[in-house]
Design an enzyme around this catalytic site. Sequence first.
Site, mmCIF file in Angstrom:
data_model
loop_
_atom_site.group_PDB
_atom_site.id
_atom_site.type_symbol
_atom_site.label_atom_id
_atom_site.label_comp_id
_atom_site.label_asym_id
_atom_site.label_seq_id
_atom_site.Cartn_x
_atom_site.Cartn_y
_atom_site.Cartn_z
ATOM 1 N N ARG A 108 47.121 -61.139 -22.734
ATOM 2 C CA ARG A 108 47.146 -59.884 -23.498
ATOM 3 C C ARG A 108 48.578 -59.367 -23.412
ATOM 4 O O ARG A 108 49.084 -59.101 -22.322
ATOM 5 C CB ARG A 108 46.178 -58.861 -22.903
ATOM 6 C CG ARG A 108 46.395 -57.463 -23.463
ATOM 7 C CD ARG A 108 45.287 -56.503 -23.158
ATOM 8 N NE ARG A 108 44.111 -56.824 -23.955
ATOM 9 C CZ ARG A 108 43.083 -55.984 -24.123
ATOM 10 N NH1 ARG A 108 43.092 -54.784 -23.575
ATOM 11 N NH2 ARG A 108 42.047 -56.346 -24.869
ATOM 12 N N HIS A 135 43.552 -59.229 -32.709
ATOM 13 C CA HIS A 135 42.594 -59.238 -31.586
ATOM 14 C C HIS A 135 41.410 -60.118 -31.992
ATOM 15 O O HIS A 135 40.289 -59.649 -32.164
ATOM 16 C CB HIS A 135 42.153 -57.802 -31.304
ATOM 17 C CG HIS A 135 41.487 -57.601 -29.972
ATOM 18 N ND1 HIS A 135 41.371 -58.599 -29.029
ATOM 19 C CD2 HIS A 135 40.910 -56.499 -29.415
ATOM 20 C CE1 HIS A 135 40.754 -58.111 -27.957
ATOM 21 N NE2 HIS A 135 40.454 -56.841 -28.173
ATOM 22 N N GLN A 138 37.883 -60.149 -30.099
ATOM 23 C CA GLN A 138 37.043 -58.987 -30.392
ATOM 24 C C GLN A 138 36.199 -59.226 -31.641
ATOM 25 O O GLN A 138 35.016 -58.887 -31.690
ATOM 26 C CB GLN A 138 37.936 -57.749 -30.606
ATOM 27 C CG GLN A 138 37.151 -56.498 -30.962
ATOM 28 C CD GLN A 138 36.282 -56.026 -29.813
ATOM 29 O OE1 GLN A 138 36.769 -55.876 -28.694
ATOM 30 N NE2 GLN A 138 34.994 -55.809 -30.056
ATOM 31 N N ASP A 226 38.412 -47.770 -34.817
ATOM 32 C CA ASP A 226 39.095 -48.045 -33.544
ATOM 33 C C ASP A 226 39.940 -46.809 -33.252
ATOM 34 O O ASP A 226 40.054 -45.899 -34.102
ATOM 35 C CB ASP A 226 39.958 -49.321 -33.687
ATOM 36 C CG ASP A 226 40.614 -49.766 -32.382
ATOM 37 O OD1 ASP A 226 40.231 -49.253 -31.310
ATOM 38 O OD2 ASP A 226 41.528 -50.625 -32.435
ATOM 39 N N CYS A 265 35.374 -51.314 -31.089
ATOM 40 C CA CYS A 265 35.698 -52.302 -30.049
ATOM 41 C C CYS A 265 35.732 -51.687 -28.659
ATOM 42 O O CYS A 265 35.587 -52.406 -27.678
ATOM 43 C CB CYS A 265 37.030 -52.980 -30.367
ATOM 44 S SG CYS A 265 38.440 -51.849 -30.354
ATOM 45 N N ARG A 293 31.069 -59.497 -25.991
ATOM 46 C CA ARG A 293 32.371 -60.075 -25.662
ATOM 47 C C ARG A 293 32.181 -61.279 -24.744
ATOM 48 O O ARG A 293 32.886 -62.281 -24.887
ATOM 49 C CB ARG A 293 33.287 -59.031 -24.993
ATOM 50 C CG ARG A 293 33.734 -57.884 -25.896
ATOM 51 C CD ARG A 293 34.604 -58.329 -27.049
ATOM 52 N NE ARG A 293 35.781 -59.069 -26.623
ATOM 53 C CZ ARG A 293 36.914 -58.509 -26.183
ATOM 54 N NH1 ARG A 293 37.039 -57.213 -26.114
ATOM 55 N NH2 ARG A 293 37.948 -59.264 -25.833
HETATM 56 N N1 CP Z 1 37.872 -54.020 -26.756
HETATM 57 C C1 CP Z 1 38.700 -54.441 -25.788
HETATM 58 O O1 CP Z 1 39.464 -55.381 -25.951
HETATM 59 O O2 CP Z 1 38.585 -53.734 -24.626
HETATM 60 P P1 CP Z 1 39.567 -53.806 -23.370
HETATM 61 O O3 CP Z 1 40.872 -53.185 -23.804
HETATM 62 O O4 CP Z 1 38.876 -52.986 -22.315
HETATM 63 O O5 CP Z 1 39.758 -55.232 -22.977
HETATM 64 N N1 NVA Z 2 43.788 -51.229 -31.169
HETATM 65 C C1 NVA Z 2 43.538 -51.086 -29.758
HETATM 66 C C2 NVA Z 2 42.488 -52.027 -29.298
HETATM 67 C C3 NVA Z 2 42.114 -51.907 -27.849
HETATM 68 C C4 NVA Z 2 41.078 -52.894 -27.416
HETATM 69 C C5 NVA Z 2 44.840 -51.286 -29.000
HETATM 70 O O1 NVA Z 2 45.598 -52.218 -29.337
HETATM 71 O O2 NVA Z 2 45.113 -50.515 -28.105
#
Ligand code: CP
Ligand code: NVA
Length: 308
Positions: A108, A135, A138, A226, A265, A293
């Site tokens: 990530r 993502h 997700q 989101d 998400c 997930r």
């Molecule tokens: N939706 C998602 O990716 O959650 P986290 O940021 O908690 O991993």
């Molecule tokens: N769009 C959000 C998703 C988090 C899971 C971010 O990138 O922070």
Amino acid sequence: MTRHFLDLSDAGGPALAAMIDDALRRKPARAGWAKGRPDADAPLAGRVLAMIFEKNSTRTRVSFDMAMRQLGGSAIVMEAGAMQLGRGESIADTARVLSRMVDAIMIRTDDHAKIEALATHASVPVINGLTDRSHPCQIVADLLTLVERGLPLPGLKLGWLGDGNNVLHSLIEAAGLMRFSITVGSPAGFAPDDGYVERARQAGGTIRFTADPRDAVKDAQAVVTDCWVSMGQPDSAAKLAAMQPYRVDEAMMAAAAPGALFLHCLPAHRGEEVTDAVIDGAHSVVWDEAENRIHAQKSILRWVFGQL
Ligand code: CP
Ligand code: NVA
């Protein structure tokens, strides 16, 4: 050829459908079991996934770890700041070293170019656990949640409200691969990237834009949103003001198709992009979506290891 999963298009439509089918089969087969008990076939026995986090995570971290346990393997979780990566070791060298030590890498990160560099220099599969651009993991969970609720993907109508962000990019990519439609309701200046939109349209998805939030959710079988400010983005008062009409409240859900689902998400910013009444109400499938997930991750892992 090493299979990387940086975007949904790395797998393509048939593989994505196979992942959803696999998850739909494996999930009920372990109903009622202790969550860490390996599946009967333990298809990733002995495999180890290394996870690198440059940003916060709850769901991605825990679901990948649980997915590996349920597949009979294990995971190593690393905060980038505690790695030599955090004090200047290159992504390329990190990729080379981890490829000698583990069977797959999930990262990530912020800049999508970093995950591309990791994949270029890794000889084991690299999985995108979220970048500023996309993502994909997700969205496999989201598609699984929709199908599980009896909504076939081809021809499905979704309404997205809010920011044109990483999650929307992967959802748009899915619309092309699985041939469904998304109407995006967002204020001027917060549209998604043209490249994702064009590729999805060419692949057979229907992507429409409107500034009118009611128009975006009209006839939608699911409303998706989101956070308005993603991790690493500036928290601007102007953006928050522009987003106000796109909040998903009960009136907005009533403007969608009867029985429409609500997806997010998570994490949610209750009172900003969604009200308590919607996220805790009858339309919401967000807790299934979060649990899924794990089931989606398992199928993604099986795909990168050539099992699907
Ligand atoms: N939706 C998602 O990716 O959650 P986290 O940021 O908690 O991993
Ligand atoms: N769009 C959000 C998703 C988090 C899971 C971010 O990138 O922070």
